[in-house]
Design a protein around this motif. Structure first.
Motif, PDB file in Angstrom:
ATOM      1  N   ARG A  23     -19.538   6.953 -23.740  1.00 45.80           N
ATOM      2  CA  ARG A  23     -18.841   6.234 -24.796  1.00 45.80           C
ATOM      3  C   ARG A  23     -17.495   5.905 -24.186  1.00 45.80           C
ATOM      4  N   SER A  24     -17.351   4.661 -23.699  1.00 46.42           N
ATOM      5  CA  SER A  24     -16.164   4.352 -22.918  1.00 46.42           C
ATOM      6  C   SER A  24     -15.353   3.268 -23.627  1.00 46.42           C
ATOM      7  N   GLU A  25     -14.115   3.610 -23.928  1.00 44.02           N
ATOM      8  CA  GLU A  25     -13.284   2.694 -24.717  1.00 44.02           C
ATOM      9  C   GLU A  25     -12.848   1.491 -23.877  1.00 44.02           C
ATOM     10  N   VAL A  26     -12.852   0.319 -24.484  1.00 44.86           N
ATOM     11  CA  VAL A  26     -12.360  -0.887 -23.808  1.00 44.86           C
ATOM     12  C   VAL A  26     -10.835  -0.857 -23.911  1.00 44.86           C
ATOM     13  N   ALA A  27     -10.150  -0.844 -22.754  1.00 40.80           N
ATOM     14  CA  ALA A  27      -8.700  -0.627 -22.758  1.00 40.80           C
ATOM     15  C   ALA A  27      -7.971  -1.644 -23.636  1.00 40.80           C
ATOM     16  N   SER A  28      -8.409  -2.896 -23.597  1.00 43.56           N
ATOM     17  CA  SER A  28      -7.705  -3.929 -24.355  1.00 43.56           C
ATOM     18  C   SER A  28      -8.222  -4.082 -25.787  1.00 43.56           C
ATOM     19  N   MET A  29      -9.168  -3.198 -26.190  1.00 50.43           N
ATOM     20  CA  MET A  29      -9.685  -3.242 -27.563  1.00 50.43           C
ATOM     21  C   MET A  29      -9.725  -1.829 -28.154  1.00 50.43           C
ATOM     22  N   PRO A  30      -8.562  -1.286 -28.520  1.00 56.37           N
ATOM     23  CA  PRO A  30      -8.519   0.087 -29.033  1.00 56.37           C
ATOM     24  C   PRO A  30      -9.518   0.273 -30.178  1.00 56.37           C
ATOM     25  N   GLY A  31     -10.307   1.355 -30.087  1.00 56.51           N
ATOM     26  CA  GLY A  31     -11.281   1.623 -31.158  1.00 56.51           C
ATOM     27  C   GLY A  31     -12.654   1.041 -30.889  1.00 56.51           C
ATOM     28  N   ILE A  32     -12.775   0.209 -29.838  1.00 55.61           N
ATOM     29  CA  ILE A  32     -14.072  -0.396 -29.516  1.00 55.61           C
ATOM     30  C   ILE A  32     -14.583   0.194 -28.201  1.00 55.61           C
ATOM     31  N   HIS A  33     -15.858   0.608 -28.208  1.00 53.76           N
ATOM     32  CA  HIS A  33     -16.420   1.311 -27.055  1.00 53.76           C
ATOM     33  C   HIS A  33     -17.654   0.621 -26.501  1.00 53.76           C
ATOM     34  N   ARG A  34     -17.933   0.922 -25.229  1.00 56.36           N
ATOM     35  CA  ARG A  34     -19.232   0.580 -24.652  1.00 56.36           C
ATOM     36  C   ARG A  34     -20.076   1.847 -24.788  1.00 56.36           C
ATOM     37  N   PHE A  35     -21.314   1.689 -25.256  1.00 56.41           N
ATOM     38  CA  PHE A  35     -22.163   2.855 -25.497  1.00 56.41           C
ATOM     39  C   PHE A  35     -23.375   2.862 -24.584  1.00 56.41           C
ATOM     40  N   SER A  36     -23.748   4.051 -24.100  1.00 55.03           N
ATOM     41  CA  SER A  36     -25.063   4.178 -23.483  1.00 55.03           C
ATOM     42  C   SER A  36     -26.077   4.237 -24.628  1.00 55.03           C
ATOM     43  N   LEU A  37     -27.364   3.986 -24.298  1.00 55.63           N
ATOM     44  CA  LEU A  37     -28.370   3.809 -25.351  1.00 55.63           C
ATOM     45  C   LEU A  37     -28.458   4.961 -26.338  1.00 55.63           C
ATOM     46  N   ASP A  38     -28.400   6.202 -25.830  1.00 55.03           N
ATOM     47  CA  ASP A  38     -28.522   7.350 -26.734  1.00 55.03           C
ATOM     48  C   ASP A  38     -27.414   7.339 -27.791  1.00 55.03           C
ATOM     49  N   LEU A  39     -26.177   7.125 -27.341  1.00 55.40           N
ATOM     50  CA  LEU A  39     -25.061   7.145 -28.294  1.00 55.40           C
ATOM     51  C   LEU A  39     -25.015   5.880 -29.150  1.00 55.40           C
ATOM     52  N   LEU A  40     -25.560   4.793 -28.607  1.00 56.23           N
ATOM     53  CA  LEU A  40     -25.615   3.547 -29.379  1.00 56.23           C
ATOM     54  C   LEU A  40     -26.382   3.763 -30.680  1.00 56.23           C
ATOM     55  N   LEU A  41     -27.481   4.499 -30.597  1.00 53.26           N
ATOM     56  CA  LEU A  41     -28.300   4.706 -31.794  1.00 53.26           C
ATOM     57  C   LEU A  41     -27.536   5.506 -32.855  1.00 53.26           C
TER      58      LEU A  41
END
Ligand code: PBG
Length: 323
Positions: free
Chosen positions: A43-61
């Motif tokens: 679950r990796s936060e986008v530096a220029s979008m506080p509060g928005i993350h990139r998710f791997s599939l397991d955490l996406l669900l």
């Protein structure tokens, strides 16, 4: 003073203000764009979008479960891929074992009632960082269609409900409609990026996906921000080619375009409240320069008031909590 008309009469209490309110936001208006990436438990936060993350599939669900509990029913997926998976022809985009198609299947499997919207464009998969096939520094229009057709068909086979051709090149909607119909996917809808402008407001999104163009810019395919009549031509073509929704992107600097399309076409109008529009409000709020929640709700309301009945927004989850 003897005034017959006193507009303030209708503003004097919360009850009367609510009664005469012309526009209402609902969580059913929202589509949440989500960024996915390879790996597990990421679950990796986008530096220029506080509060928005990139998710791997397991955490996406898990994330989708939380959103569904808040009433969000549609998700637009975007993949962040390592450079090693990118090539000139975006072949990873129709790899059945690739991250993106796996994600669609996993979501539809666990949440059959959720609508999955997909992005049909080459940029997240392209080693050139462009939305089309590049030859001698030119972005090719017609040869790119074959890639997009394979991509959209693979997405439909994986369970996509709405496909979003987002490259802003010519003939996309008609070609994809034909490919989908020939594949038996009559029920898959097309949300066309009808008026998508060459905008500085996409910066944070390209950070999220590491998808910035490796050379030049996107001005030979995305629209000139100075033009509005041209948006009518684009919308007319998409309408004629069978689009189910017409989209305007970005939203806030283009409210006049949203209104223009809504006044002229009897299709649902969508607006994409893009990454930079999200980042601006977040940055100002973090600095204590404005009230982030109020600014968010006011911005979303303005998009709806202008005529968009569908809003793609990174604020979806936060706004859903307030509604
Ligand atoms: C390109 C694409 C872009 C966005 C979604 N799909 C922008 C671009 O790089 O041209 C931007 C979305 C955002 O800024 O939130 N296919």
């Amino acid at each position: 003073m003897n005034l017959i008309r006193r507009p303030r009469r209708s503003r004097q209490s919360a009850a009367i203000r609510d009664m005469v309110q012309e526009t209402r936001l609902s969580v059913t208006d929202f589509i949440l764009p989500v960024f996915i990436m390879e790996g597990q438990n990421v679950r990796s936060e986008v530096a220029s979008m506080p509060g928005i993350h990139r998710f791997s599939l397991d955490l996406l669900l898990d994330e989708i479960q939380e959103c569904v509990d808040l009433g969000i029913k549609t998700f637009d997926l975007f993949p962040n891929l390592p450079e090693s998976k990118k090539d000139k022809y975006a072949t990873e985009s129709y790899n059945p074992d690739g991250l993106y198609l796996q994600a669609i299947r996993a979501i539809k499997d666990r949440f059959p009632d959720v609508m999955v919207m997909t992005d049909v464009a080459m940029d997240p998969y392209s080693s050139d960082g462009h939305d089309g096939i590049v030859e001698n520094g030119k972005i090719l229009n017609d040869p790119t269609l074959e890639v997009l057709g394979k991509m959209a068909l693979a997405q439909a086979q994986a369970g996509a409900n709405i496909v979003g051709p987002s490259d802003m090149m010519d003939g996309r909607v008609g070609y994809l409609r034909q490919v989908l119909d020939e594949g038996g996917f009559h029920e898959v809808a097309i949300m066309s990026y009808s008026a998508k402008y060459a905008s500085a407001f996409y910066g944070p999104f390209r950070d999220a996906l590491d998808s910035a163009p490796k050379f030049g810019d996107k001005k030979t395919y995305q629209m000139n921000p100075a033009n509005s009549r041209e948006a009518l031509i684009e919308a007319q073509l998409d309408f004629a080619e069978g689009a189910d929704f017409l989209m305007v992107k970005p939203a806030l600097a283009y409210l006049d375009i949203i209104k223009l399309l809504n006044d002229n076409f009897h299709l649902p109008i969508a607006a994409y409240n893009v990454s930079g529009e999200y980042a601006m409000i977040k940055a100002a709020a973090q600095n204590g320069w404005l009230d982030g929640e109020r600014a968010m709700m006011e911005a979303l309301m303005s998009i709806k008031r202008a005529g968009a009945s569908v809003i793609l927004t990174y604020f979806a989850k936060e706004a859903a909590r307030l509604l």
